[in-house]
Design a protein around this motif. Structure first.
Motif, short mmCIF file in Angstrom:
data_model
loop_
_atom_site.label_atom_id
_atom_site.label_comp_id
_atom_site.label_asym_id
_atom_site.label_seq_id
_atom_site.Cartn_x
_atom_site.Cartn_y
_atom_site.Cartn_z
N LEU A 1 0.82 -1.20 0.00
CA LEU A 1 0.00 0.00 0.00
C LEU A 1 0.86 1.26 0.00
N TYR A 2 1.94 1.22 0.77
CA TYR A 2 2.84 2.37 0.81
C TYR A 2 3.51 2.59 -0.56
N ILE A 3 3.93 1.52 -1.21
CA ILE A 3 4.54 1.64 -2.54
C ILE A 3 3.52 2.19 -3.54
N LYS A 4 2.29 1.72 -3.44
CA LYS A 4 1.23 2.22 -4.33
C LYS A 4 0.98 3.70 -4.08
N THR A 5 1.01 4.11 -2.81
CA THR A 5 0.82 5.51 -2.47
C THR A 5 1.94 6.37 -3.03
#
Length: 71
Positions: A61-65
């Protein structure tokens, strides 16, 4: 921009949950280390696996953000 904020908020909440889980698991391990046998040992191992799964989801999720923010 709204989507970025939504994902960032989700990542922050998940990180907070992970920190609480780590502290909780550490307290359980330190207090019940000598009695963790049988079913309780399995529950402890399953909890560790769930924490690892939550950590992987948070990192994705952090990478997607970060990817949304750069676009």
């Amino acid at each position: 921009m709204v989507e970025y904020k939504r994902f960032a908020t989700k990542a922050r909440v998940l990180i907070l949950i992970e920190i609480i889980l780590i502290i909780f698991m550490l307290i359980i391990f330190l207090t019940l280390g000598n009695i963790l046998v049988g079913i309780y040992a399995w529950i402890f191992i399953i909890s560790l696996l769930l924490w690892a799964l939550l950590f992987i989801i948070t990192v994705k999720l952090y990478i997607k953000t970060k990817r949304i923010k750069t676009e």
